[in-house]
Design a protein around this motif. Structure first.
Motif, PDB file in Angstrom:
ATOM      1  N   TYR A  35       0.835  -1.237  -0.075  1.00 20.57           N
ATOM      2  CA  TYR A  35       0.024   0.096   0.056  1.00 20.57           C
ATOM      3  C   TYR A  35       0.855   1.384   0.109  1.00 20.57           C
ATOM      4  O   TYR A  35       2.051   1.323   0.522  1.00 20.57           O
ATOM      5  CB  TYR A  35      -0.885   0.175   1.298  1.00 20.57           C
ATOM      6  CG  TYR A  35      -2.279  -0.916   1.309  1.00 20.57           C
ATOM      7  CD1 TYR A  35      -2.007  -2.214   1.680  1.00 20.57           C
ATOM      8  CD2 TYR A  35      -3.473  -0.304   0.841  1.00 20.57           C
ATOM      9  CE1 TYR A  35      -2.937  -3.120   1.667  1.00 20.57           C
ATOM     10  CE2 TYR A  35      -4.477  -1.331   0.789  1.00 20.57           C
ATOM     11  CZ  TYR A  35      -4.337  -2.581   1.464  1.00 20.57           C
ATOM     12  OH  TYR A  35      -5.393  -3.262   1.351  1.00 20.57           O
ATOM     13  N   GLN A  41      -3.166  11.062   4.058  1.00 22.94           N
ATOM     14  CA  GLN A  41      -4.146  10.614   3.299  1.00 22.94           C
ATOM     15  C   GLN A  41      -4.439   9.121   3.296  1.00 22.94           C
ATOM     16  O   GLN A  41      -3.937   8.670   4.566  1.00 22.94           O
ATOM     17  CB  GLN A  41      -3.612  10.641   1.821  1.00 22.94           C
ATOM     18  CG  GLN A  41      -3.394  12.008   1.273  1.00 22.94           C
ATOM     19  CD  GLN A  41      -4.675  13.004   1.082  1.00 22.94           C
ATOM     20  OE1 GLN A  41      -5.589  12.470   0.606  1.00 22.94           O
ATOM     21  NE2 GLN A  41      -4.442  13.996   1.567  1.00 22.94           N
ATOM     22  N   SER A  42      -5.557   8.558   2.938  1.00 25.02           N
ATOM     23  CA  SER A  42      -5.739   7.054   3.128  1.00 25.02           C
ATOM     24  C   SER A  42      -4.870   6.315   2.647  1.00 25.02           C
ATOM     25  O   SER A  42      -3.699   6.663   1.702  1.00 25.02           O
ATOM     26  CB  SER A  42      -7.170   6.895   2.584  1.00 25.02           C
ATOM     27  OG  SER A  42      -7.557   5.722   2.925  1.00 25.02           O
ATOM     28  N   LEU A  43      -5.022   5.043   2.692  1.00 19.69           N
ATOM     29  CA  LEU A  43      -4.153   3.870   2.179  1.00 19.69           C
ATOM     30  C   LEU A  43      -4.813   3.711   0.714  1.00 19.69           C
ATOM     31  O   LEU A  43      -6.048   3.224   0.542  1.00 19.69           O
ATOM     32  CB  LEU A  43      -4.330   2.771   2.917  1.00 19.69           C
ATOM     33  CG  LEU A  43      -3.563   2.982   4.219  1.00 19.69           C
ATOM     34  CD1 LEU A  43      -4.329   3.474   5.355  1.00 19.69           C
ATOM     35  CD2 LEU A  43      -3.227   1.377   4.729  1.00 19.69           C
ATOM     36  N   GLN A 102      -6.744  -8.133   8.486  1.00 22.34           N
ATOM     37  CA  GLN A 102      -5.458  -7.924   7.559  1.00 22.34           C
ATOM     38  C   GLN A 102      -4.504  -7.236   8.776  1.00 22.34           C
ATOM     39  O   GLN A 102      -4.900  -6.122   9.740  1.00 22.34           O
ATOM     40  CB  GLN A 102      -5.989  -6.545   6.631  1.00 22.34           C
ATOM     41  CG  GLN A 102      -4.898  -6.365   5.664  1.00 22.34           C
ATOM     42  CD  GLN A 102      -5.379  -5.799   4.474  1.00 22.34           C
ATOM     43  OE1 GLN A 102      -6.604  -5.395   4.414  1.00 22.34           O
ATOM     44  NE2 GLN A 102      -4.832  -5.410   3.394  1.00 22.34           N
ATOM     45  N   PHE A 104      -0.759  -5.131   9.344  1.00 22.69           N
ATOM     46  CA  PHE A 104       0.168  -4.073   8.369  1.00 22.69           C
ATOM     47  C   PHE A 104       1.498  -4.178   9.030  1.00 22.69           C
ATOM     48  O   PHE A 104       1.608  -3.977  10.444  1.00 22.69           O
ATOM     49  CB  PHE A 104      -0.483  -2.802   8.456  1.00 22.69           C
ATOM     50  CG  PHE A 104      -1.541  -2.523   7.556  1.00 22.69           C
ATOM     51  CD1 PHE A 104      -2.977  -2.797   7.820  1.00 22.69           C
ATOM     52  CD2 PHE A 104      -1.645  -2.072   6.152  1.00 22.69           C
ATOM     53  CE1 PHE A 104      -3.858  -2.743   7.096  1.00 22.69           C
ATOM     54  CE2 PHE A 104      -2.590  -1.976   5.378  1.00 22.69           C
ATOM     55  CZ  PHE A 104      -4.016  -2.304   5.831  1.00 22.69           C
TER      56      PHE A 104
ATOM     57  N   TYR B  36      -9.852   0.535  11.537  1.00 22.38           N
ATOM     58  CA  TYR B  36      -8.365   0.647  11.801  1.00 22.38           C
ATOM     59  C   TYR B  36      -8.085   1.713  12.514  1.00 22.38           C
ATOM     60  O   TYR B  36      -8.387   3.067  12.419  1.00 22.38           O
ATOM     61  CB  TYR B  36      -7.521   0.579  10.733  1.00 22.38           C
ATOM     62  CG  TYR B  36      -7.783  -0.841   9.918  1.00 22.38           C
ATOM     63  CD1 TYR B  36      -8.631  -1.219   9.052  1.00 22.38           C
ATOM     64  CD2 TYR B  36      -7.097  -1.906  10.416  1.00 22.38           C
ATOM     65  CE1 TYR B  36      -8.845  -2.341   8.425  1.00 22.38           C
ATOM     66  CE2 TYR B  36      -6.828  -3.079   9.601  1.00 22.38           C
ATOM     67  CZ  TYR B  36      -7.928  -3.443   8.773  1.00 22.38           C
ATOM     68  OH  TYR B  36      -7.969  -4.754   7.986  1.00 22.38           O
ATOM     69  N   PRO B  44      -1.367   0.785  10.328  1.00 22.66           N
ATOM     70  CA  PRO B  44      -2.769   0.590  10.969  1.00 22.66           C
ATOM     71  C   PRO B  44      -2.911  -0.868  11.589  1.00 22.66           C
ATOM     72  O   PRO B  44      -2.185  -1.504  11.298  1.00 22.66           O
ATOM     73  CB  PRO B  44      -3.675   0.612   9.705  1.00 22.66           C
ATOM     74  CG  PRO B  44      -2.827   1.478   8.565  1.00 22.66           C
ATOM     75  CD  PRO B  44      -1.373   1.051   8.994  1.00 22.66           C
ATOM     76  N   PHE B  89      -9.267   4.812  10.746  1.00 21.11           N
ATOM     77  CA  PHE B  89      -9.935   4.432   9.136  1.00 21.11           C
ATOM     78  C   PHE B  89     -10.969   3.567   9.136  1.00 21.11           C
ATOM     79  O   PHE B  89     -10.853   2.403   9.838  1.00 21.11           O
ATOM     80  CB  PHE B  89      -8.660   3.969   8.249  1.00 21.11           C
ATOM     81  CG  PHE B  89      -7.392   4.968   7.973  1.00 21.11           C
ATOM     82  CD1 PHE B  89      -6.384   5.012   8.708  1.00 21.11           C
ATOM     83  CD2 PHE B  89      -7.765   5.772   6.998  1.00 21.11           C
ATOM     84  CE1 PHE B  89      -5.204   5.805   8.559  1.00 21.11           C
ATOM     85  CE2 PHE B  89      -6.492   6.581   6.738  1.00 21.11           C
ATOM     86  CZ  PHE B  89      -5.608   6.625   7.470  1.00 21.11           C
ATOM     87  N   LYS B 102     -10.769  -7.721  -0.964  1.00 22.54           N
ATOM     88  CA  LYS B 102      -9.938  -6.430  -1.604  1.00 22.54           C
ATOM     89  C   LYS B 102     -10.912  -5.395  -0.652  1.00 22.54           C
ATOM     90  O   LYS B 102     -11.910  -5.180  -0.633  1.00 22.54           O
ATOM     91  CB  LYS B 102     -10.539  -6.205  -3.083  1.00 22.54           C
ATOM     92  CG  LYS B 102      -9.544  -4.806  -3.329  1.00 22.54           C
ATOM     93  CD  LYS B 102      -9.895  -4.853  -4.978  1.00 22.54           C
ATOM     94  CE  LYS B 102      -9.188  -3.431  -5.515  1.00 22.54           C
ATOM     95  NZ  LYS B 102      -9.276  -3.436  -7.102  1.00 22.54           N
ATOM     96  N   VAL B 103      -9.776  -4.616   0.011  1.00 20.48           N
ATOM     97  CA  VAL B 103     -10.223  -3.717   0.900  1.00 20.48           C
ATOM     98  C   VAL B 103     -10.062  -2.153   0.373  1.00 20.48           C
ATOM     99  O   VAL B 103      -9.200  -1.853  -0.258  1.00 20.48           O
ATOM    100  CB  VAL B 103      -9.398  -3.689   2.394  1.00 20.48           C
ATOM    101  CG1 VAL B 103      -9.645  -2.857   3.269  1.00 20.48           C
ATOM    102  CG2 VAL B 103      -9.386  -5.124   2.680  1.00 20.48           C
ATOM    103  N   PHE B 105     -10.300   1.785   1.844  1.00 23.40           N
ATOM    104  CA  PHE B 105     -10.094   2.397   2.929  1.00 23.40           C
ATOM    105  C   PHE B 105     -10.937   3.798   3.041  1.00 23.40           C
ATOM    106  O   PHE B 105     -10.946   4.573   1.790  1.00 23.40           O
ATOM    107  CB  PHE B 105      -8.736   2.569   3.345  1.00 23.40           C
ATOM    108  CG  PHE B 105      -8.097   1.434   3.792  1.00 23.40           C
ATOM    109  CD1 PHE B 105      -7.532   0.725   2.902  1.00 23.40           C
ATOM    110  CD2 PHE B 105      -8.051   1.263   5.227  1.00 23.40           C
ATOM    111  CE1 PHE B 105      -7.040  -0.597   3.563  1.00 23.40           C
ATOM    112  CE2 PHE B 105      -7.461  -0.011   5.513  1.00 23.40           C
ATOM    113  CZ  PHE B 105      -6.969  -0.863   4.860  1.00 23.40           C
ATOM    114  N   GLY B 106     -11.383   4.220   3.899  1.00 27.03           N
ATOM    115  CA  GLY B 106     -11.927   5.815   3.857  1.00 27.03           C
ATOM    116  C   GLY B 106     -10.686   6.492   3.934  1.00 27.03           C
ATOM    117  O   GLY B 106      -9.847   6.108   4.140  1.00 27.03           O
ATOM    118  N   THR B 107     -11.139   8.096   4.115  1.00 27.28           N
ATOM    119  CA  THR B 107     -10.101   8.887   4.218  1.00 27.28           C
ATOM    120  C   THR B 107      -9.300   9.337   5.232  1.00 27.28           C
ATOM    121  O   THR B 107      -8.477   9.913   5.469  1.00 27.28           O
ATOM    122  CB  THR B 107     -10.527  10.189   3.438  1.00 27.28           C
ATOM    123  OG1 THR B 107     -11.634  10.521   4.331  1.00 27.28           O
ATOM    124  CG2 THR B 107     -10.926  10.265   1.951  1.00 27.28           C
TER     125      THR B 107
END
Lengths: 113, 115
Positions: A35, A41-43, A102, A104, B36, B44, B89, B102-103, B105-107
């Motif tokens: 990622y 920002q987001s991922l 998930q 990370f 997350y 995260p 998130f 498949k993920v 994500f929000g902002t």
């Protein structure tokens, strides 16, 4: 759970150079994910890496810019090639455990000058 | 195309108060909705997750409320503590033809809990 380590944790690179980021998992996993998280920002998913096959890239990401290796079930590398300041981001490695959870890694913070 | 919208972008809450973060999605095929928590300099970490057949899930001080008809879900943090200060998130995932979820994500919401 899976414990993921990444190297380097951060780096400052010059424009036009390349950086290879390593991701090591403490257990065997079929799929690994890379990622990008731009500042604040987001991922965004770059690609999915299966052991023994070519990585699958998301729209907007290409193999020439982000080549990925997946030599075994616990390791993967992501290379950011011909870097520009727009590549400055946090790059995260991820795996999926049981029941879709998930995990990370801690991320690699890249700054391109 | 932004498929998971998250609000607010930032949130300041007094210690002991309730923090509420909202998310909305578009794709009705999503079947898993995790939240997350990310601390500075860390990746995260999964906080809590829900599936669409349940309207609420609670784990300690954290609760997800899910409204399938409205395609909205929210995170409530009760008795917020300074240690909860982090970026949160929301996410939504869908089974992929490659055999994985498949993920999207929000902002993100940057939460600050002040003493």
């Amino acid at each position: 759970s899976a414990v993921i380590s990444q190297k380097p944790s951060r780096d400052i690179c010059q424009r036009g150079t390349s950086l290879t980021i390593q991701c090591q998992v403490d257990s065997q996993v079929t799929m690994m994910f890379w990622y990008r998280q731009q500042p604040g920002q987001s991922l965004t998913l770059i690609a999915t890496a299966n052991q023994g096959s070519e990585a699958t890239y998301e729209s907007g990401f290409v193999i020439d810019k982000f080549p990925i290796s997946r030599p075994n079930l616990t390791f993967s590398t992501l290379t950011v090639s011909n870097m520009s300041p727009e590549d400055s981001s946090i790059y995260l490695c991820s795996v999926v455990g049981r029941a879709t959870e998930q995990f990370f890694g801690p991320g690699t913070r890249l700054t391109v000058l | 195309q932004q498929q998971v919208k998250q609000s607010p972008q930032s949130l300041i809450v007094q210690k002991g108060g309730i923090s509420i973060i909202n998310c909305a999605y578009e794709n009705t095929a999503f079947d898993y909705f995790p939240w997350y928590q990310q601390f500075p300099g860390k990746g995260p970490a999964l906080l809590i997750a829900i599936r669409p057949d349940v309207s609420e899930k609670k784990e300690g001080r954290f609760t997800i409320s899910f409204n399938k008809s409205a395609k909205q879900f929210s995170l409530h943090i009760m008795d917020s503590q300074p240690g909860d200060s982090a970026t949160y998130f929301c996410a939504a995932s869908i089974p992929n033809s490659g055999g994985y979820q498949k993920v999207t994500f929000g902002t993100g919401t940057k939460l600050q809990v002040i003493p």
